[in-house]
Design a protein around this motif. Structure first.
Motif, mmCIF file in Angstrom:
data_model
loop_
_atom_site.group_PDB
_atom_site.id
_atom_site.type_symbol
_atom_site.label_atom_id
_atom_site.label_comp_id
_atom_site.label_asym_id
_atom_site.label_seq_id
_atom_site.Cartn_x
_atom_site.Cartn_y
_atom_site.Cartn_z
ATOM 1 N N ILE A 1 -14.188 17.920 12.237
ATOM 2 C CA ILE A 1 -12.757 17.629 12.191
ATOM 3 C C ILE A 1 -12.561 16.189 11.725
ATOM 4 C CG2 ILE A 1 -12.299 19.267 14.051
ATOM 5 C CD1 ILE A 1 -11.812 16.890 15.912
ATOM 6 N N VAL B 1 -5.114 18.880 15.048
ATOM 7 C CA VAL B 1 -6.101 19.957 15.066
ATOM 8 C C VAL B 1 -6.040 20.646 16.423
ATOM 9 C CG1 VAL B 1 -8.565 20.528 15.040
ATOM 10 C CG2 VAL B 1 -7.655 18.889 13.380
ATOM 11 N N MET C 1 -13.796 22.168 7.407
ATOM 12 C CA MET C 1 -13.578 22.755 8.729
ATOM 13 C C MET C 1 -13.950 24.237 8.738
ATOM 14 S SD MET C 1 -10.028 20.867 9.914
ATOM 15 C CE MET C 1 -9.948 21.767 11.469
#
Length: 576
Positions: free
Chosen positions: A233, A261, A343
């Motif tokens: 991330i 996130v 990701m």
């Protein structure tokens, strides 16, 4: 517990004052080709800090993390192995005999690299032919080095060309005519010889451009054992905030206020997966415009508006529902695509799911929040009711004035098919096929004065998940101006009940509740309200090609049966 898997966690014990002869490293891989080693070093560097590459002699290129003292290297090795971020056959190696540094590009020998006080500025040249690719190559040499790329490396090269805007075909690892044309176009754009074959140095240039967009994001591998999720991330932009099942929240930590996130983790089945799919779509961080796909085992939601671009991917494996959401500011698409790609490719499922009890209820709970995230609220909500088997809804025009979007029960999109402001009625058609549980059955005979009536509606702008019944009486079959199309009621509804059906004691619809309108010089008593007569509603339906259902009920309906009927035909109409 959140663990940031980066070598800088261990640099506090590195041998800053050590001499060149006693620096130690964690060797994680060795390759027979320079290109292969550079590609692998680049991959590791996207996950772990302090990645270095050195030529080891005998045709081998090593990839290392460090430097450390010997004891610290052993500690780092054990920790990194325990976290599962380096290969199981990694080991500690003395850096005494390292030769040319090939990663990061432009490095020096191991000896000069370890001494901060060293003044050597000219890279030490290795007396080996394998170091030649660091210089430019002939087309033959470039083709030879290119042939050593494995399929994943070729696919990454195509991705970089695609990102740069030169390649539009499939990412297949096959260097056909399309890929060659893209390489040549990139070479022309970057003042290189347009041979259509990228040299090692040109590939490095391309990847430098490809990765430059990630500057400041600090993509790092994060492992969260509580949710059983591990992925890279942008830790330079977000930081762990809290557990709010089913979410692990990473909120903005830098000047990119919109970046966010979520790790998503909960136990469930296909039904719960669908419920989560519906919940995600009412969150503020998931704009309404964008593609959506739902299957029995997974869903994807993309949300796009002028401020945000979010992406959610969730899947069901066994009884574990896991996934993630990336929220990104609009207008930063190049960086968003790169972050999202990393990701997606790094997402992995670990054992366990997030325990719902990990975040007990507190005073911050609110009806307009889900797990600490704001729920998108409509500009206005009113009531309506189904008047046909294909989902046509009658409501008040007030419910749909100046709306960018109209929804029925916050789930189905709808569009107006007619509006009569003078009469006070609008008809809506759902944009997708729906089948109501029941539709209004109209009683067009004139009601008796003082008869009990019931209005079905959604008071308090739909805060309650089911329609509520409000009881009252028929006071007059005309309004205060004598208009017999509108009846007068004695009832105390809420503003968002307007548009709801008015039932008689037999369960037949005898009208539609109209919005309350007070005069400029007068304020009517709160119990004085009005309804559009059923005969006017049925005439409107038939003039628009809709057959109205006539009531044949002659037996008084019980409160329980009345509640069920109202729930089946009453609709929450929301204006967004």
């Amino acid at each position: 517990m959140i663990k940031l898997l980066a070598a800088f966690l261990f640099l506090g014990v590195s041998a800053v004052s050590a001499t060149a002869q006693d620096t130690f490293w964690v060797q994680i891989e060795a390759r027979k080709t320079l290109t292969g080693a550079q590609d692998r070093a680049r991959e590791y560097a996207g996950t772990i800090d302090s990645v270095h590459g050195y030529y080891l002699g005998d045709g081998f290129y090593g990839i290392f993390i460090g430097p450390y003292s010997e004891a610290s290297a052993e500690t780092a090795l054990g920790t990194l192995l325990g976290l599962g971020v380096i290969p199981s056959d990694s080991f500690v190696k003395n850096g005494r005999f390292f030769q040319q540094q090939f990663w990061p590009i432009g490095g020096r020998t191991a000896s000069s690299a370890q001494l901060p006080q060293a003044t050597l500025e000219t890279p030490v040249s290795a007396n080996i032919s394998d170091a030649a690719p660091l210089s430019d190559e002939t087309p033959a040499q470039a083709r030879a080095s290119e042939s050593e790329l494995d399929r994943p490396a070729r696919e990454e090269l195509q991705k970089a060309l695609k990102w740069a805007g030169f390649y539009s075909a499939a990412i297949d690892g096959s260097f056909g005519r399309g890929t060659r044309s893209a390489m040549q176009a990139w070479q022309v754009a970057n003042n290189q010889d347009p041979s259509g074959i990228l040299t090692t140095r040109q590939r490095e240039m391309l990847f430098d451009q490809y990765n430059s967009v990630l500057e400041g994001t600090r993509m790092r591998l994060v492992r969260d054992d509580a949710s059983g999720i591990q992925m890279q991330i942008p830790t330079g932009l977000v930081a762990f905030t809290e557990y709010k099942p089913p979410f692990v929240r990473f909120d903005p930590s830098a000047d990119v206020a919109e970046a966010q996130v979520l790790f998503i983790s909960q136990q469930g089945d296909a039904g719960r997966l669908k419920g989560l799919y519906e919940i995600m779509q009412i969150l503020d961080i998931v704009p309404t415009t964008g593609s959506r796909t739902l299957t029995k085992s997974s869903f994807e939601i993309e949300g796009i508006n002028d401020d945000l671009h979010s992406y959610t991917s969730v899947s069901l494996e066994g009884t574990d529902i896991k996934g993630f959401t990336l929220v990104w500011p609009a207008g930063d698409e190049a960086r968003r695509e790169r972050v999202l790609d990393i990701m997606k490719s790094s997402f992995s499922r670990l054992d366990g799911v997030l325990d719902p009890a990990i975040a007990p209820p507190n005073e911050d709970q609110a009806i307009d929040m889900v797990a600490g995230l704001a729920v998108r609220q409509p500009r206005m909500s009113r009531s309506g009711f189904f008047v046909s088997d294909n989902g046509i809804v009658a409501t008040t025009p007030e419910a749909i004035e100046s709306c960018e979007r109209i929804t029925l029960d916050r789930e189905y999109e709808a569009e107006p098919i007619m509006t009569d402001a003078d009469l006070g009625i609008a008809l809506l058609r759902p944009t997708e096929s729906i089948s109501p549980l029941n539709v209004a059955a109209f009683e067009i005979r004139t009601p008796r004065l003082q008869d009990q009536i019931v209005v079905g509606g959604y008071p308090y702008n739909g805060v309650l998940s089911a329609p509520t019944l409000t009881y009252g009486q028929v006071v007059d079959i005309r309004n205060l101006s004598g208009d017999d199309r509108i009846g007068r009621l004695s009832i105390l509804p809420q503003p968002s009940d307007a548009g709801g059906p008015v039932f008689d004691k037999f369960g037949a619809v005898i009208g539609m509740l109209l919005p309350r309108i007070d005069g400029n010089a007068q304020v009517l008593p709160p119990e004085v309200n009005f309804s559009l007569d059923a005969g006017q509603i049925t005439a409107t339906l038939e003039s628009n090609g809709i057959t109205a259902t006539r009531s044949e009920d002659t037996q008084e309906m019980s409160p329980v049966a009345m509640t069920r009927r109202a729930a089946d035909i009453t609709v929450l109409v929301s204006c967004w």
